[in-house]
Design a protein around this motif. Structure first.
Motif, PDB file in Angstrom:
ATOM      1  N   ILE A  79     -84.469  58.227 -62.240  1.00  0.00           N
ATOM      2  CA  ILE A  79     -85.437  59.567 -61.429  1.00  0.00           C
ATOM      3  C   ILE A  79     -85.673  59.226 -60.066  1.00  0.00           C
ATOM      4  CG2 ILE A  79     -87.574  58.465 -61.949  1.00  0.00           C
ATOM      5  CD1 ILE A  79     -87.688  62.691 -62.225  1.00  0.00           C
ATOM      6  N   GLY A  80     -86.418  59.524 -59.066  1.00  0.00           N
ATOM      7  CA  GLY A  80     -85.958  59.075 -57.673  1.00  0.00           C
ATOM      8  C   GLY A  80     -85.083  57.632 -57.220  1.00  0.00           C
ATOM      9  N   GLY A  81     -85.687  56.899 -56.982  1.00  0.00           N
ATOM     10  CA  GLY A  81     -84.904  55.354 -56.072  1.00  0.00           C
ATOM     11  C   GLY A  81     -83.713  55.097 -57.642  1.00  0.00           C
ATOM     12  N   SER A  82     -84.141  55.580 -58.592  1.00  0.00           N
ATOM     13  CA  SER A  82     -83.430  54.695 -59.810  1.00  0.00           C
ATOM     14  C   SER A  82     -82.167  55.864 -59.919  1.00  0.00           C
ATOM     15  CB  SER A  82     -84.362  54.255 -60.851  1.00  0.00           C
ATOM     16  OG  SER A  82     -84.923  53.202 -61.237  1.00  0.00           O
ATOM     17  N   SER A 138     -84.449  52.507 -64.723  1.00  0.00           N
ATOM     18  CA  SER A 138     -85.565  52.725 -64.854  1.00  0.00           C
ATOM     19  C   SER A 138     -86.290  51.072 -64.593  1.00  0.00           C
ATOM     20  CB  SER A 138     -86.524  53.598 -65.306  1.00  0.00           C
ATOM     21  OG  SER A 138     -87.633  53.136 -65.612  1.00  0.00           O
ATOM     22  N   LYS A 139     -87.374  50.837 -63.485  1.00  0.00           N
ATOM     23  CA  LYS A 139     -87.578  49.668 -62.439  1.00  0.00           C
ATOM     24  C   LYS A 139     -88.530  49.860 -63.280  1.00  0.00           C
ATOM     25  CE  LYS A 139     -88.781  46.562 -59.711  1.00  0.00           C
ATOM     26  NZ  LYS A 139     -90.086  45.958 -58.923  1.00  0.00           N
ATOM     27  N   SER A 140     -89.898  50.339 -64.308  1.00  0.00           N
ATOM     28  CA  SER A 140     -91.141  50.762 -64.366  1.00  0.00           C
ATOM     29  C   SER A 140     -90.836  50.267 -66.516  1.00  0.00           C
ATOM     30  CB  SER A 140     -92.050  51.570 -64.280  1.00  0.00           C
ATOM     31  OG  SER A 140     -91.336  52.429 -64.578  1.00  0.00           O
ATOM     32  N   GLY A 141     -89.619  50.953 -66.832  1.00  0.00           N
ATOM     33  CA  GLY A 141     -89.094  51.718 -67.839  1.00  0.00           C
ATOM     34  C   GLY A 141     -90.294  51.961 -68.092  1.00  0.00           C
ATOM     35  N   THR A 143     -91.444  55.857 -66.938  1.00  0.00           N
ATOM     36  CA  THR A 143     -91.175  56.883 -66.962  1.00  0.00           C
ATOM     37  C   THR A 143     -90.903  57.849 -67.670  1.00  0.00           C
ATOM     38  OG1 THR A 143     -91.416  55.658 -64.560  1.00  0.00           O
ATOM     39  CG2 THR A 143     -90.050  58.343 -64.208  1.00  0.00           C
ATOM     40  N   PRO A 146     -87.317  59.890 -67.161  1.00  0.00           N
ATOM     41  CA  PRO A 146     -85.893  59.068 -67.548  1.00  0.00           C
ATOM     42  C   PRO A 146     -85.831  58.840 -69.381  1.00  0.00           C
ATOM     43  CG  PRO A 146     -86.845  57.727 -66.627  1.00  0.00           C
ATOM     44  CD  PRO A 146     -87.545  59.481 -66.328  1.00  0.00           C
ATOM     45  N   GLY A 201     -88.513  51.202 -55.966  1.00  0.00           N
ATOM     46  CA  GLY A 201     -87.322  51.903 -56.412  1.00  0.00           C
ATOM     47  C   GLY A 201     -86.834  52.372 -55.239  1.00  0.00           C
ATOM     48  N   ARG A 202     -87.210  53.252 -54.412  1.00  0.00           N
ATOM     49  CA  ARG A 202     -85.965  53.163 -53.084  1.00  0.00           C
ATOM     50  C   ARG A 202     -85.991  52.216 -51.801  1.00  0.00           C
ATOM     51  NH1 ARG A 202     -91.313  54.682 -52.881  1.00  0.00           N
ATOM     52  NH2 ARG A 202     -92.902  53.861 -50.684  1.00  0.00           N
ATOM     53  N   GLN A 280     -86.243  61.001 -49.398  1.00  0.00           N
ATOM     54  CA  GLN A 280     -86.964  59.752 -50.898  1.00  0.00           C
ATOM     55  C   GLN A 280     -88.146  59.056 -50.025  1.00  0.00           C
ATOM     56  OE1 GLN A 280     -86.086  57.419 -53.952  1.00  0.00           O
ATOM     57  NE2 GLN A 280     -87.886  57.404 -54.726  1.00  0.00           N
ATOM     58  N   GLU A 284     -91.816  58.656 -49.364  1.00  0.00           N
ATOM     59  CA  GLU A 284     -92.170  58.320 -50.111  1.00  0.00           C
ATOM     60  C   GLU A 284     -92.657  57.208 -49.123  1.00  0.00           C
ATOM     61  OE1 GLU A 284     -90.930  57.037 -53.813  1.00  0.00           O
ATOM     62  OE2 GLU A 284     -91.606  58.740 -54.865  1.00  0.00           O
ATOM     63  N   GLN A 412     -96.628  54.202 -54.318  1.00  0.00           N
ATOM     64  CA  GLN A 412     -96.595  55.779 -53.986  1.00  0.00           C
ATOM     65  C   GLN A 412     -97.545  56.211 -54.816  1.00  0.00           C
ATOM     66  OE1 GLN A 412     -93.928  53.395 -54.328  1.00  0.00           O
ATOM     67  NE2 GLN A 412     -94.153  52.948 -56.488  1.00  0.00           N
TER      68      GLN A 412
HETATM   69  O1  PA5 Z   1     -89.680  54.891 -54.685  1.00  0.00           O
HETATM   70  C1  PA5 Z   1     -89.792  54.611 -55.801  1.00  0.00           C
HETATM   71  O2  PA5 Z   1     -90.265  53.585 -56.540  1.00  0.00           O
HETATM   72  C2  PA5 Z   1     -90.426  55.635 -57.308  1.00  0.00           C
HETATM   73  O3  PA5 Z   1     -89.522  56.735 -56.506  1.00  0.00           O
HETATM   74  C3  PA5 Z   1     -89.148  55.517 -58.514  1.00  0.00           C
HETATM   75  O4  PA5 Z   1     -88.236  54.902 -58.178  1.00  0.00           O
HETATM   76  C4  PA5 Z   1     -88.824  56.128 -59.298  1.00  0.00           C
HETATM   77  O5  PA5 Z   1     -90.666  57.124 -59.327  1.00  0.00           O
HETATM   78  C5  PA5 Z   1     -88.456  56.025 -60.196  1.00  0.00           C
HETATM   79  O6  PA5 Z   1     -89.397  54.985 -60.663  1.00  0.00           O
HETATM   80  P1  PA5 Z   1     -88.767  54.010 -62.378  1.00  0.00           P
HETATM   81  O7  PA5 Z   1     -87.477  53.622 -61.552  1.00  0.00           O
HETATM   82  O8  PA5 Z   1     -90.036  52.916 -62.235  1.00  0.00           O
HETATM   83  O9  PA5 Z   1     -88.221  54.986 -63.029  1.00  0.00           O
END
Ligand code: PA5
Length: 439
Positions: A79-82, A138-141, A143, A146, A201-202, A280, A284, A412
Motif C-alpha cells: 500500500i502507499g509507497g509500497s 511493506s517497509k514497516s512490516g 501495515t 497488506p 515508502g514514497r 502521494q 504526504e 507522515q
Molecule cells: O511513504 C510512506 O512511508 C507511506 O506512505 C508508506 O509507503 C505506506 O504507509 C506503506 O507502509 P509500509 O510499506 O510500511 O507498509
C-alpha cells in the motif's frame, strides 16, 4: 536531461520568483545532500542511484526470472509507497492494459491496498485455478491492509501447493532487520529483499520495492537506475538553471500567491498511475503543519470533458503541471475523405500524434488565458531511462519544496490518526480508550 519550462506561468510570476528563492534553495539543497535537515535520516534515496549494490541487482534479476518461470500471475501486495511506484512505472512503460497484453510474462495484480472483501475475494477466486506467486512489500512490516491480504493469499498458497511449495512462491521486500514481516519471512524461509532503513515508502520505487515487480514484467532496472543517476548528477549542481530548483521555486511562488492546488496532467492514458504516485509523493511530503499544495491529477484529453470546465473557469486557486513526452510512440496516420460525414477531412494526411499535440498546445493556451499558470516538464520518451530521470526529478524537487515550505518532507504523522481509531474500534490491544468523543 529532462526540461522544465515555465514560459506559460511567467505572466503570473513576479520578476524575482527565482532569484528571491536562491538562498532558500541553496540551504534546502545542502540539507538534502548532507541529510542534515528535518527527517534527514530518510534521505538515503538522494544518493541511492549511485550506491546500488550490483550483486543485489543480479539476485533481483535472477529472482524475477524464477517468478516468471513458475507463475501465470504475480500478486503484488503493498500500500502507499509500497505499491504506487511499481504500478506507476509498470503502466507507464507498458500499458494500463498490461494484463491483457503480457503474453510472455506473468499477469501482475496489485492488492493489499484495500480492506474491501469484494476486491480481495475476486482476486483470490481469479488466481485459485492458476499458478501464482506472491510478492509482499511493506517497509514497516506492520501495515494492516497488506498484512491481511498476505494472510489470505498465504492460506490459499498453502492449500494449493503445501507448506514448502508455498514457501517457494512467497517473496518479501521489507526492512533489513525490523518489523513483523521480517520475522515472518525469516520463519517461513522465503526469499527476501530489503528497503534500506534510510529510504521512506514514497521515495522507494528505485529500491527492490519497485524494481522486483518491474523486473518480473521484463522492464530494465538498470536503465531506470541509470536515468535516475544522470538526473541525480545534474540536479545536485546548484544554480538558477537547475530544473528542480526552477520547478520548486515556481511552485513555491504560486503557492505563496494563493494557488493551493497543483494539477498534474498528461496526454498519455498510461500516465494515470504515475499521477497517483506523484500525488502521494507531494501530498504526504508537504501536507502537514497546516501547509501544503494539494496535489491533483488529470488525464487529458479524457478529463477535459469532466474536469476541464473547472480548470478553465472555476475558482482561481490552481496551477497546472504538464508532463510531455517529446517523442510519442506509435504512429497512427489518418486518412479521412473530404466527404467524411463527421467533417474530419481537414485532418487528411495528419497523424494522431499531431492531433494529440495540438490538443496539448491549445489547452495550455486556453488554461493560461483562463488564469491557470502552466508549468511544462518535457521528457524525451516513455522509456525506462527517461522515466528514471522523471522519478528522480520529482523526488528531488519534492525534497527541496518541503524544505522551502519549512516542513519535514520525510514523515507522515497524520496517517496515524485513522489507524489509531480503527485499531481502537477493532479492539487491538494497546489502543483501548483512544477513540475521540465525537464518535
Ligand atoms: O511513504 C510512506 O512511508 C507511506 O506512505 C508508506 O509507503 C505506506 O504507509 C506503506 O507502509 P509500509 O510499506 O510500511 O507498509
Amino acid at each position: 536531461m529532462l526540461r522544465f519550462d515555465c514560459t506559460n506561468a511567467l505572466p503570473f510570476l513576479p520578476e524575482n520568483w527565482l532569484s528571491s528563492r536562491l538562498e532558500g534553495l541553496t540551504n534546502a539543497r545542502s540539507l538534502l545532500e548532507t541529510g542534515s535537515g528535518l527527517g534527514g535520516a530518510f534521505t538515503g534515496w538522494v544518493h541511492f542511484p549511485e550506491t546500488y549494490d550490483q550483486q543485489e541487482l543480479e539476485r533481483l534479476l535472477q529472482t524475477a526470472r524464477i517468478i516468471r518461470e513458475q507463475s501465470q500471475v504475480l500478486i503484488v501486495i503493498g500500500i502507499g509507497g509500497s505499491y504506487l511506484g511499481a504500478r506507476a512505472v509498470l503502466e507507464l512503460l507498458t500499458s494500463p492494459n498490461y494484463n491483457l497484453l503480457c503474453q510472455d510474462r506473468p499477469q501482475i495484480f496489485f492488492t493489499g491496498n484495500t480492506l474491501s472483501p469484494d476486491a480481495l475475494t475476486e482476486l483470490l477466486d481469479y488466481v485459485r485455478p492458476r499458478d501464482f506467486s506472491v510478492l509482499v512489500i511493506s517497509k514497516s512490516g506492520t501495515t494492516l491492509e497488506p498484512s491481511l491480504a498476505f494472510l489470505l493469499f498465504r492460506q490459499l498458497l498453502t492449500e494449493k501447493y503445501g507448506k514448502s511449495g508455498a514457501r517457494d512462491r512467497v517473496f518479501v521486500v521489507t526492512d533489513r532487520r525490523q518489523g513483523g514481516l521480517r520475522s515472518l519471512a525469516d520463519a517461513l524461509g522465503c526469499a527476501t529483499f530489503s528497503i534500506p532503513s534510510s529510504i521512506g515508502g514514497r521515495y522507494c520505487v528505485l529500491t527492490a520495492a519497485g524494481l522486483l515487480p518491474l523486473a518480473v514484467a521484463k522492464l530494465d532496472p538498470e536503465e531506470l537506475l541509470s536515468g535516475a543517476r544522470d538526473a541525480m548528477l545534474r540536479l545536485r549542481q546548484p544554480g538558477q538553471d537547475n530544473p528542480a530548483w526552477q520547478y520548486a521555486a515556481a511552485r513555491n511562488t504560486l503557492y505563496q500567491q494563493g494557488k493551493g492546488i497543483e494539477v498534474l496532467a498528461c496526454y498519455e492514458p498510461s500516465f494515470r498511475f504515475f499521477g497517483e504516485w506523484w500525488k502521494q509523493l507531494f501530498g504526504e511530503s508537504e501536507g502537514k503543519d497546516g501547509e501544503g499544495i494539494f496535489p491533483a491529477s488529470v488525464e487529458f484529453t479524457a478529463d477535459l470533458h469532466s474536469m476541464g470546465q473547472y480548470i478553465q473557469e472555476g475558482k482561481r486557486d490552481l496551477f497546472e503541471t504538464v508532463v510531455h513526452f517529446a517523442v510519442s510512440g506509435a504512429s497512427c496516420p489518418l486518412d479521412p475523405q473530404d466527404s467524411d460525414a463527421q467533417a474530419l477531412g481537414y485532418l487528411r494526411g495528419r497523424d494522431l500524434r499531431y492531433v494529440n499535440d495540438q490538443a496539448r498546445r491549445g489547452t495550455a493556451l486556453a488554461h493560461v488565458k483562463g488564469g491557470v499558470p502552466n508549468l511544462l516538464v518535457t521528457v524525451q520518451e516513455r522509456s525506462a531511462y527517461w522515466v528514471g530521470q522523471l522519478i528522480y526529478f520529482f523526488e528531488y524537487t519534492c525534497g527541496l519544496s518541503g524544505y522551502l515550505m519549512g516542513v519535514n518532507p520525510f514523515d507522515q504523522p497524520g496517517v496515524e490518526a485513522y489507524k489509531n481509531n480503527m485499531f481502537a474500534l477493532l479492539g487491538k490491544p494497546g489502543y483501548e480508550g483512544l477513540l475521540p468523543e465525537v464518535l
